[in-house]
Write a protein that holds these residues in place. Structure first.
Motif, PDB file in Angstrom:
ATOM      1  N   LEU A 124       2.847  -8.260  -1.818  1.00  0.00           N
ATOM      2  CA  LEU A 124       1.410  -8.151  -1.554  1.00  0.00           C
ATOM      3  C   LEU A 124       0.811  -9.530  -1.274  1.00  0.00           C
ATOM      4  O   LEU A 124      -0.007  -9.691  -0.358  1.00  0.00           O
ATOM      5  N   GLY A 125       1.228 -10.537  -2.042  1.00  0.00           N
ATOM      6  CA  GLY A 125       0.750 -11.899  -1.815  1.00  0.00           C
ATOM      7  C   GLY A 125       1.174 -12.434  -0.459  1.00  0.00           C
ATOM      8  O   GLY A 125       0.410 -13.132   0.222  1.00  0.00           O
ATOM      9  N   ILE A 126       2.406 -12.108  -0.049  1.00  0.00           N
ATOM     10  CA  ILE A 126       2.900 -12.527   1.260  1.00  0.00           C
ATOM     11  C   ILE A 126       2.089 -11.860   2.370  1.00  0.00           C
ATOM     12  O   ILE A 126       1.705 -12.492   3.358  1.00  0.00           O
ATOM     13  N   PHE A 127       1.841 -10.561   2.206  1.00  0.00           N
ATOM     14  CA  PHE A 127       1.071  -9.818   3.206  1.00  0.00           C
ATOM     15  C   PHE A 127      -0.331 -10.399   3.351  1.00  0.00           C
ATOM     16  O   PHE A 127      -0.813 -10.630   4.467  1.00  0.00           O
ATOM     17  N   ILE A 128      -0.985 -10.660   2.230  1.00  0.00           N
ATOM     18  CA  ILE A 128      -2.350 -11.191   2.267  1.00  0.00           C
ATOM     19  C   ILE A 128      -2.374 -12.569   2.927  1.00  0.00           C
ATOM     20  O   ILE A 128      -3.239 -12.854   3.776  1.00  0.00           O
ATOM     21  N   SER A 129      -1.424 -13.426   2.550  1.00  0.00           N
ATOM     22  CA  SER A 129      -1.403 -14.762   3.136  1.00  0.00           C
ATOM     23  C   SER A 129      -1.080 -14.710   4.625  1.00  0.00           C
ATOM     24  O   SER A 129      -1.625 -15.492   5.418  1.00  0.00           O
ATOM     25  N   GLY A 130      -0.204 -13.786   5.037  1.00  0.00           N
ATOM     26  CA  GLY A 130       0.110 -13.632   6.452  1.00  0.00           C
ATOM     27  C   GLY A 130      -1.095 -13.231   7.280  1.00  0.00           C
ATOM     28  O   GLY A 130      -1.258 -13.651   8.432  1.00  0.00           O
ATOM     29  N   LEU A 131      -1.971 -12.422   6.695  1.00  0.00           N
ATOM     30  CA  LEU A 131      -3.185 -12.003   7.400  1.00  0.00           C
ATOM     31  C   LEU A 131      -4.267 -13.079   7.393  1.00  0.00           C
ATOM     32  O   LEU A 131      -4.947 -13.295   8.393  1.00  0.00           O
ATOM     33  N   LEU A 132      -4.423 -13.755   6.250  1.00  0.00           N
ATOM     34  CA  LEU A 132      -5.557 -14.656   6.080  1.00  0.00           C
ATOM     35  C   LEU A 132      -5.323 -16.054   6.646  1.00  0.00           C
ATOM     36  O   LEU A 132      -6.285 -16.711   7.060  1.00  0.00           O
ATOM     37  N   VAL A 133      -4.080 -16.527   6.647  1.00  0.00           N
ATOM     38  CA  VAL A 133      -3.826 -17.897   7.130  1.00  0.00           C
ATOM     39  C   VAL A 133      -4.306 -18.099   8.567  1.00  0.00           C
ATOM     40  O   VAL A 133      -5.007 -19.084   8.856  1.00  0.00           O
ATOM     41  N   PRO A 134      -3.980 -17.206   9.515  1.00  0.00           N
ATOM     42  CA  PRO A 134      -4.510 -17.408  10.873  1.00  0.00           C
ATOM     43  C   PRO A 134      -6.034 -17.395  10.926  1.00  0.00           C
ATOM     44  O   PRO A 134      -6.642 -18.153  11.692  1.00  0.00           O
ATOM     45  N   LEU A 135      -6.641 -16.546  10.095  1.00  0.00           N
ATOM     46  CA  LEU A 135      -8.106 -16.467  10.072  1.00  0.00           C
ATOM     47  C   LEU A 135      -8.715 -17.754   9.523  1.00  0.00           C
ATOM     48  O   LEU A 135      -9.629 -18.331  10.126  1.00  0.00           O
ATOM     49  N   PHE A 136      -8.209 -18.211   8.379  1.00  0.00           N
ATOM     50  CA  PHE A 136      -8.709 -19.459   7.797  1.00  0.00           C
ATOM     51  C   PHE A 136      -8.476 -20.638   8.742  1.00  0.00           C
ATOM     52  O   PHE A 136      -9.325 -21.520   8.880  1.00  0.00           O
ATOM     53  N   ASN A 137      -7.318 -20.642   9.399  1.00  0.00           N
ATOM     54  CA  ASN A 137      -6.988 -21.740  10.308  1.00  0.00           C
ATOM     55  C   ASN A 137      -7.946 -21.767  11.502  1.00  0.00           C
ATOM     56  O   ASN A 137      -8.345 -22.838  11.977  1.00  0.00           O
ATOM     57  N   ALA A 228       2.936 -11.472   7.950  1.00  0.00           N
ATOM     58  CA  ALA A 228       2.296 -10.298   7.348  1.00  0.00           C
ATOM     59  C   ALA A 228       3.245  -9.096   7.378  1.00  0.00           C
ATOM     60  O   ALA A 228       3.240  -8.265   6.459  1.00  0.00           O
ATOM     61  N   PHE A 229       4.076  -9.001   8.430  1.00  0.00           N
ATOM     62  CA  PHE A 229       5.054  -7.919   8.487  1.00  0.00           C
ATOM     63  C   PHE A 229       6.073  -8.042   7.361  1.00  0.00           C
ATOM     64  O   PHE A 229       6.549  -7.036   6.832  1.00  0.00           O
ATOM     65  N   VAL A 230       6.418  -9.273   7.005  1.00  0.00           N
ATOM     66  CA  VAL A 230       7.306  -9.480   5.861  1.00  0.00           C
ATOM     67  C   VAL A 230       6.658  -8.904   4.605  1.00  0.00           C
ATOM     68  O   VAL A 230       7.298  -8.194   3.823  1.00  0.00           O
ATOM     69  N   GLY A 231       5.380  -9.194   4.416  1.00  0.00           N
ATOM     70  CA  GLY A 231       4.665  -8.686   3.251  1.00  0.00           C
ATOM     71  C   GLY A 231       4.498  -7.181   3.261  1.00  0.00           C
ATOM     72  O   GLY A 231       4.613  -6.527   2.217  1.00  0.00           O
ATOM     73  N   ILE A 232       4.229  -6.608   4.454  1.00  0.00           N
ATOM     74  CA  ILE A 232       4.096  -5.151   4.565  1.00  0.00           C
ATOM     75  C   ILE A 232       5.365  -4.460   4.087  1.00  0.00           C
ATOM     76  O   ILE A 232       5.323  -3.445   3.389  1.00  0.00           O
ATOM     77  N   ALA A 233       6.505  -5.007   4.473  1.00  0.00           N
ATOM     78  CA  ALA A 233       7.785  -4.415   4.071  1.00  0.00           C
ATOM     79  C   ALA A 233       8.116  -4.723   2.611  1.00  0.00           C
ATOM     80  O   ALA A 233       8.693  -3.895   1.906  1.00  0.00           O
ATOM     81  N   ALA A 234       7.741  -5.922   2.144  1.00  0.00           N
ATOM     82  CA  ALA A 234       8.133  -6.344   0.797  1.00  0.00           C
ATOM     83  C   ALA A 234       7.362  -5.608  -0.294  1.00  0.00           C
ATOM     84  O   ALA A 234       7.927  -5.284  -1.345  1.00  0.00           O
ATOM     85  N   ALA A 235       6.073  -5.353  -0.074  1.00  0.00           N
ATOM     86  CA  ALA A 235       5.235  -4.780  -1.128  1.00  0.00           C
ATOM     87  C   ALA A 235       5.768  -3.443  -1.665  1.00  0.00           C
ATOM     88  O   ALA A 235       5.921  -3.272  -2.873  1.00  0.00           O
ATOM     89  N   PRO A 236       6.077  -2.454  -0.813  1.00  0.00           N
ATOM     90  CA  PRO A 236       6.590  -1.182  -1.349  1.00  0.00           C
ATOM     91  C   PRO A 236       8.099  -1.167  -1.544  1.00  0.00           C
ATOM     92  O   PRO A 236       8.640  -0.238  -2.138  1.00  0.00           O
ATOM     93  N   SER A 237       8.789  -2.187  -1.030  1.00  0.00           N
ATOM     94  CA  SER A 237      10.254  -2.142  -1.022  1.00  0.00           C
ATOM     95  C   SER A 237      10.845  -2.103  -2.424  1.00  0.00           C
ATOM     96  O   SER A 237      11.858  -1.431  -2.663  1.00  0.00           O
ATOM     97  N   CYS A 238      10.228  -2.818  -3.348  1.00  0.00           N
ATOM     98  CA  CYS A 238      10.791  -2.875  -4.703  1.00  0.00           C
ATOM     99  C   CYS A 238      10.823  -1.496  -5.347  1.00  0.00           C
ATOM    100  O   CYS A 238      11.806  -1.120  -5.998  1.00  0.00           O
ATOM    101  N   ILE A 239       9.740  -0.736  -5.159  1.00  0.00           N
ATOM    102  CA  ILE A 239       9.685   0.614  -5.731  1.00  0.00           C
ATOM    103  C   ILE A 239      10.766   1.495  -5.108  1.00  0.00           C
ATOM    104  O   ILE A 239      11.471   2.235  -5.797  1.00  0.00           O
ATOM    105  N   LEU A 240      10.921   1.397  -3.786  1.00  0.00           N
ATOM    106  CA  LEU A 240      11.923   2.210  -3.083  1.00  0.00           C
ATOM    107  C   LEU A 240      13.340   1.841  -3.514  1.00  0.00           C
ATOM    108  O   LEU A 240      14.175   2.726  -3.746  1.00  0.00           O
ATOM    109  N   TRP A 241      13.614   0.535  -3.642  1.00  0.00           N
ATOM    110  CA  TRP A 241      14.959   0.115  -4.039  1.00  0.00           C
ATOM    111  C   TRP A 241      15.278   0.548  -5.471  1.00  0.00           C
ATOM    112  O   TRP A 241      16.411   0.923  -5.779  1.00  0.00           O
TER     113      TRP A 241
END
Length: 379
Positions: A124-137, A228-241
């Motif tokens: 979730l942190g990766i996803f949020i940073s992937g979305l916000l970094v380009p915006l903040f920049n 952000a795609f890394v974060g999208i996949a990572a956030a639910p992946s732990c539950i699935l694994w």
């Protein structure tokens, strides 16, 4: 944790653009963070923490958040190294503390699948940073990216201060659906494979945005969004694994996760286009935290009353790999002028982790019967 450890990945290409430092320098800056993480993991496992670990957690979490904010307040290279070291040191300690606190709670309440929720927070942190970094920049450059994520970390850290408590009760020595293994060889095999994962995955974990940015047709904005795609996949992946591991076996699913990660790491090299970049990001994101979740679940179930120590051991060797990986990748990239050699290096290393698990399978036998007793005298 996802912000503290991995926001550097989408931000460093922006810093590189302004200061024109090399990938070798970027590798060193990443490695000092993972050296701190290594020491933090060692300390987290070695220190005899008080019965209530909450105060220690809050202290190191606060220091970690300060290091994120401070990155946006200086352009001095030496301060960058100090701050990334502090971020790594405190991250390692926080990871061991929060993992042991929450996994103890999970074990005490018979909720093994909930481990996926804990580690999904990194995604979730990766996803949020992937979305916000380009915006903040866009509005204020790379410094505003660090500052903006620092403010977000203060908010999330406040929730941790308010909601996390260390309420330990007696841990049962036998629980349904736990894993057990002979320790004399099983734990070393698991540790070695996890160390190789740290060495291999961190190449993508550090350079993925830069790798995609180097592909033809990608702007710095679109390559940052790939994180952000890394974060999208990572956030639910732990539950699935966790669910798949409980159904088909932890070792089998751990090998599968490693294999899928090899494909994900390699795709930007094999298919140097948009499809390869996106699929590579998704496959990488969908596996690296799942591997952590399964590995620590195995270890935690092997040694249920010594969770901090065994998690500290695993996180320590993982951190050794994380420290070495960016240096090797940065050197290979600087020497060859492309990321191809670094990608091959990472893919081979992660594949070696599969081989180690295969050799150690006979020692990592999984028992689902509650009749099996867990021995801990040799830990």
């Amino acid at each position: 944790m996802g912000i503290s450890r991995f926001a550097y990945t989408p931000i460093f290409p922006l810093m590189k653009l302004e200061f024109s430092f090399t990938d070798k320098f970027a590798g060193y800056l990443a490695s000092i963070n993972y050296f701190g993480y290594l020491l933090g993991a060692l300390a987290g496992g070695a220190i005899k923490w008080p019965q209530d670990r909450t105060k220690s957690l809050r202290l190191f979490l606060t220091a970690n958040i300060i290091s994120i904010v401070a990155m946006g307040l200086t352009v001095d290279y030496s301060y960058w190294f100090i701050l990334r070291f502090i971020a790594g040191l405190t991250s390692g300690i926080v990871f061991v503390l929060i993992a042991s606190i929450i996994m103890d709670f999970i074990a005490q309440n018979g909720l093994p699948s909930w481990a996926g929720l804990l580690y999904g927070g990194v995604g979730l942190g990766i996803f949020i940073s992937g979305l916000l970094v380009p915006l903040f920049n866009f509005y204020g450059g790379w410094q505003s990216a660090w500052l903006g994520l620092g403010v977000l970390s203060i908010i999330l850290g406040t929730l941790t201060w308010l909601w996390v408590f260390d309420e330990r009760t007696e841990i049962k020595s036998q629980t349904t659906n736990q894993q057990n293994a002979t320790k004399s060889i099983s734990l070393p095999w698991l540790i070695m494979s996890y160390g190789l994962e740290g060495l291999g995955y961190i190449v993508s974990g550090t350079f993925l945005v830069a790798i995609i940015n180097a592909l033809r047709g990608f702007s710095s904005f679109s390559s940052s969004i790939s994180w952000a795609f890394v974060g999208i996949a990572a956030a639910p992946s732990c539950i699935l694994w966790v669910k798949m591991a409980n159904r088909w076996g932890h070792i089998a699913m751990l090998k599968l996760a490693y294999f899928i990660q090899v494909i994900g790491i390699s795709l930007p090299l094999v298919l140097p286009n948009g499809f390869g970049a996106i699929m590579g990001a998704l496959l990488f994101g969908g596996t690296f935290m799942g591997i952590t979740t399964i590995t620590l679940s195995i270890a935690r179930n092997m040694y249920p009353t010594q969770s901090s120590k065994v998690i500290g051991y695993l996180t320590f060797v993982y951190a050794i790999g994380q420290m070495i990986g960016p240096i090797v990748a940065g050197f290979l990239t600087t020497q060859t002028g492309s990321y191809g050699a670094a990608i091959i290096f990472a893919s081979v290393v992660v594949f070696l982790a599969i081989i180690l698990l295969t050799f150690g399978t006979s020692d990592l036998r999984v028992y689902l019967s509650p009749k099996n007793k867990l021995r801990e005298d040799e830990l």
